[in-house]
Design a protein around this motif. Structure first.
Motif, PDB file in Angstrom:
ATOM      1  N   ILE B 380       0.827  -1.206   0.000  1.00  0.00           N
ATOM      2  CA  ILE B 380       0.000   0.000   0.000  1.00  0.00           C
ATOM      3  C   ILE B 380       0.857   1.249   0.000  1.00  0.00           C
ATOM      4  CG2 ILE B 380      -1.678   1.351   1.303  1.00  0.00           C
ATOM      5  CD1 ILE B 380      -2.753  -1.093   2.487  1.00  0.00           C
ATOM      6  N   LEU B 381       1.995   1.177   0.738  1.00  0.00           N
ATOM      7  CA  LEU B 381       2.808   2.366   0.991  1.00  0.00           C
ATOM      8  C   LEU B 381       3.008   3.261  -0.220  1.00  0.00           C
ATOM      9  CD1 LEU B 381       5.808   1.773   3.355  1.00  0.00           C
ATOM     10  CD2 LEU B 381       3.709   3.062   3.677  1.00  0.00           C
ATOM     11  N   VAL B 382       3.578   2.687  -1.281  1.00  0.00           N
ATOM     12  CA  VAL B 382       3.892   3.501  -2.454  1.00  0.00           C
ATOM     13  C   VAL B 382       2.610   3.930  -3.168  1.00  0.00           C
ATOM     14  CG1 VAL B 382       4.921   3.405  -4.749  1.00  0.00           C
ATOM     15  CG2 VAL B 382       6.178   2.554  -2.776  1.00  0.00           C
ATOM     16  N   LEU B 383       1.663   2.997  -3.269  1.00  0.00           N
ATOM     17  CA  LEU B 383       0.427   3.293  -4.008  1.00  0.00           C
ATOM     18  C   LEU B 383      -0.408   4.347  -3.297  1.00  0.00           C
ATOM     19  CD1 LEU B 383      -0.510  -0.352  -5.073  1.00  0.00           C
ATOM     20  CD2 LEU B 383       0.699   1.374  -6.393  1.00  0.00           C
ATOM     21  N   ALA B 384      -0.346   4.380  -1.965  1.00  0.00           N
ATOM     22  CA  ALA B 384      -1.176   5.339  -1.225  1.00  0.00           C
ATOM     23  C   ALA B 384      -0.440   6.644  -0.946  1.00  0.00           C
ATOM     24  CB  ALA B 384      -1.639   4.714   0.090  1.00  0.00           C
ATOM     25  N   ASN B 385       0.847   6.677  -1.273  1.00  0.00           N
ATOM     26  CA  ASN B 385       1.666   7.867  -1.008  1.00  0.00           C
ATOM     27  C   ASN B 385       1.007   9.175  -1.433  1.00  0.00           C
ATOM     28  OD1 ASN B 385       3.936   7.983   0.446  1.00  0.00           O
ATOM     29  ND2 ASN B 385       5.295   7.251  -1.159  1.00  0.00           N
ATOM     30  N   PRO B 386       0.481   9.272  -2.672  1.00  0.00           N
ATOM     31  CA  PRO B 386      -0.125  10.542  -3.094  1.00  0.00           C
ATOM     32  C   PRO B 386      -1.317  10.925  -2.224  1.00  0.00           C
ATOM     33  CG  PRO B 386       0.118   9.040  -4.950  1.00  0.00           C
ATOM     34  CD  PRO B 386       0.448   8.269  -3.733  1.00  0.00           C
TER      35      PRO B 386
END
Lengths: 88, 590
Positions: B380-386
């Motif tokens: 999730i980390l990278v995908l939810a960053n924005p």
């Protein structure tokens, strides 16, 4: 290359620089970042709230790797010309 | 405009670009198809190699892997970059001088043996097919999350796009689409990271932000992170909590494995000169480092962000109530990748380490009855960053396109390695040596099409061991191809018997060790020993075995070479000739 002696000398010079580069490659990653990290932690040096070993593990080794490849490329281009084995 | 329409526009636009490039870069000869006619600029090849190399794992998973372990998972950063030093110094320039199209072709010709060639083809197929499954499933997941289509539909669209540019353009088409894919993926990765770094440290460069002062508390970011983690019973971020020996071996295995991956090696066949092959490896690492220097910053900052979101008034104050949670948590809960459970019925989210015995008493004192963030998928980390950084919708759409670019560019490189091994090494070199260039090109396209169908099938029906297969791919590349290639260049006297014996021992030892602990062919329940540190031979984790397999390969090859006949004179001359750059131009049209 026609001259066997210079072929051998070229290869020996190449092996020498490869060994030096790989020694540095191993020192920054396996050395500073892993095995020697406890030693670096004893130094009164810190970077961004942590020790130099952590920096080498997450950034320093990668930056060193880049420098090593470009140095080797530069060194070998010079060596190729010196021994007359560069590409025309 | 809705988020869905935006995602559709950005992803659709990137796909249209890839297809346009494919039509422009059609392949007319086998040299085009296998090696882009060796006309690729070394810097362009560097960017293409970076996209080829950075898969869905680098783009989506790596920051999460680092975020939840900290220092211990630096192995991925060093292992996946250190291999490029080995490539540049030990393999790429010599393989380019040799001037062939595939990795098994070098092994077959250098060791003057069809057996060696076939063994190399088998190793290549096992490595590349296991690797491609992960890319196809990754692309399918990205599609279904962002474009709201069924997983199957998503996978079929992804295969269709790869089919168009890989079958049409071969290496030439793949090279220029990979260049475009690199631009998409690095932009997508960097933009949210820059904003998060600015918010937390005021420094716009995430890699520098990681070692800067945390703006809110005035102490260094990593000190702050260590502090809040310890206050919640977690291990500190910068500390060393695992086995030093396995960290060493795992890093070594990843490095050697990286250097032995056929789909990476063949990229170096596309540049015009030997000197370009060296330079190109350096540029590849520069382009890779742009992401790899950002990833640890994304990991650390996201971890800190999650904790401060849940404990806005500090870890000693009460956490937020479930109803107050931010929107990004709500939207990820729907996917099941994030889940909460109110164990003590106080309506608040307690996030802490409930496995820590020392922390148990503090938790009990505060009335906590277990960690309530019960699921937090690392991806999730990278995908939810924005969303965490509250960036506009188009950034989220860009992340979707970036994740797909990372998966598709790696898949295309792997598919080319697979199809050229079949059409060039099996068909042309072993089975039907008399076919013409035109016929071979057709065979290459047909085998590419078959490889895509196979990969799509395996992506739709993953064998249930997707996580472990990556370890297998790296372990096998390290234990089989890397030593054979290196000895082929650095040992003039290495002969067929030595190379074949070395590869077979490396292959079998690595398979045996991995299957012993992870089950025969990864079938659950068939492992002969439990996969835990006290059962490992000398404490070596199965994931770290590649380096041991490589050492066995070297030793066996050397011993066998000493007791068998030395290679014929023309082979020894060949080794002499690949050691000097001059004459690489003439190898273009072999």
């Amino acid at each position: 290359m026609s001259d066997d002696k210079s072929a051998a000398a070229y290869w020996a010079a190449n092996l020498r620089i490869i060994k030096i580069c790989l020694a540095i490659w191993a020192l920054v990653s396996f050395g500073f970042a892993i095995l020697l990290r406890p030693v670096l932690q004893m130094l009164p040096l810190s970077i961004g709230g942590t020790d130099l070993g952590f920096w080498f593990a997450q950034q320093g080794s990668i930056l060193t790797f880049i420098a090593l490849i470009f140095y080797y490329t530069w060194y070998m281009n010079r060596l190729d010309r010196e021994f007359g084995v560069d590409e025309e | 405009m809705s988020q869905f329409t935006l995602n559709l526009l950005v992803v659709g636009g990137s796909f249209a670009l890839y297809i346009a490039i494919a039509i422009w870069a059609r392949a007319g000869t086998t040299s085009d198809f296998y090696a882009a006619s060796r006309g690729v600029n070394p810097i362009v090849n560097g960017a293409a190699t970076a996209a080829d190399w950075m898969s869905a794992a680098s783009f989506i998973s790596m920051a999460g892997l680092i975020a939840f372990v900290g220092y211990g998972n630096s192995t991925f950063l060093m292992g996946w970059t250190g291999g490029y030093v080995l490539l540049a110094l030990l393999l790429a320039p010599y393989l380019r001088k040799f001037g062939r199209f595939t990795v098994p072709e070098f092994i077959g010709d250098r060791f003057y043996s069809q057996t060696a060639r076939v063994v190399a083809v088998i190793c290549l197929l096992v490595i590349s097919i296991t690797y491609v499954i992960g890319q196809m499933t990754g692309a399918g997941v990205a599609f279904s999350r962002f474009l709201e289509v069924e997983n199957t539909t998503g996978l079929l669209i992804a295969s269709g796009v790869v089919f168009i540019y890989a079958v049409l353009g071969g290496m030439k088409g793949i090279t220029y689409t990979q260049l475009a894919q690199y631009c998409v993926l690095i932009t997508a990765y960097t933009i949210p990271a820059v904003f998060i770094s600015l918010q937390l440290t005021g420094n716009p460069i995430p890699g520098l932000g990681l070692f800067s002062t945390h703006a809110e508390s005035g102490v260094p970011l990593l000190t702050k992170l260590n502090q809040v983690l310890i206050e919640l019973g977690f291990n500190d971020y910068t500390g060393h909590h695992g086995s030093t020996f396995n960290m060493f071996l795992f890093t070594m295995s990843l490095m050697i494995g990286t250097a032995g991956l056929p789909h990476v090696i063949i990229r170096f066949f596309t540049v015009p000169k030997v000197a370009d092959a060296r330079k190109s490896a350096g540029w590849a690492l520069v382009f890779i480092a742009l992401l790899y220097l950002t990833a640890p910053a994304v990991g650390a900052m996201a971890r800190l962000n999650i904790i401060t979101t849940i404990f806005p008034d500090g870890t000693s104050a009460a956490p937020i109530t479930y109803d107050e949670r931010p929107d990004w948590m709500r939207s990820w809960e729907k996917t099941g990748l994030l889940a909460f459970e109110d164990k003590n019925n106080d309506g608040r989210i307690q996030y802490y380490n409930d496995n820590s015995e020392e922390f148990a008493s503090i938790a009990a004192e505060r009335g906590w009855e277990g960690n309530e963030m019960v699921t937090f998928n690392r991806d999730i980390l990278v995908l939810a960053n924005p969303e965490i950084a509250q960036l506009p919708g188009w950034v989220l759409a860009l992340i979707a396109a970036g994740g797909l670019a990372a998966a598709l560019s790696t898949a295309a490189g792997l598919l080319l390695a697979i199809s050229s091994a079949i059409s060039h090494d099996m068909l042309k070199s072993v089975l039907m040596p008399n076919i013409t260039d035109k016929q071979e090109l057709l065979a290459a396209r047909v085998s590419m099409a078959f490889a895509i169908v196979l990969a799509t099938y395996l992506g739709l029906n993953p064998p249930g061991f997707a996580a472990q297969v990556v370890a297998l791919a790296f372990g096998l590349a390290a234990a089989t191809l890397f030593p054979a290639l290196m000895m082929g260049i650095f040992s003039r006297k290495m002969n067929t018997q030595g190379a074949v014996a070395g590869m077979l021992v490396g292959l079998l030892a690595t398979l045996l060790y991995i299957f012993t602990y992870l089950g025969w062919f990864f079938i659950p329940g068939t492992n002969m020993l439990p996969n835990s540190p006290d059962n490992w031979l000398l404490g070596i984790s199965p994931l770290s075995f590649g380096a041991i397999g490589a050492a066995l390969n070297f030793v066996v090859a050397y011993v066998v070479m000493r007791i068998t006949a030395e290679p014929p004179a023309h082979i020894q001359d060949l080794v002499e000739s690949i050691r000097v750059p001059r004459g690489a131009g003439s190898a273009v049209d072999h």
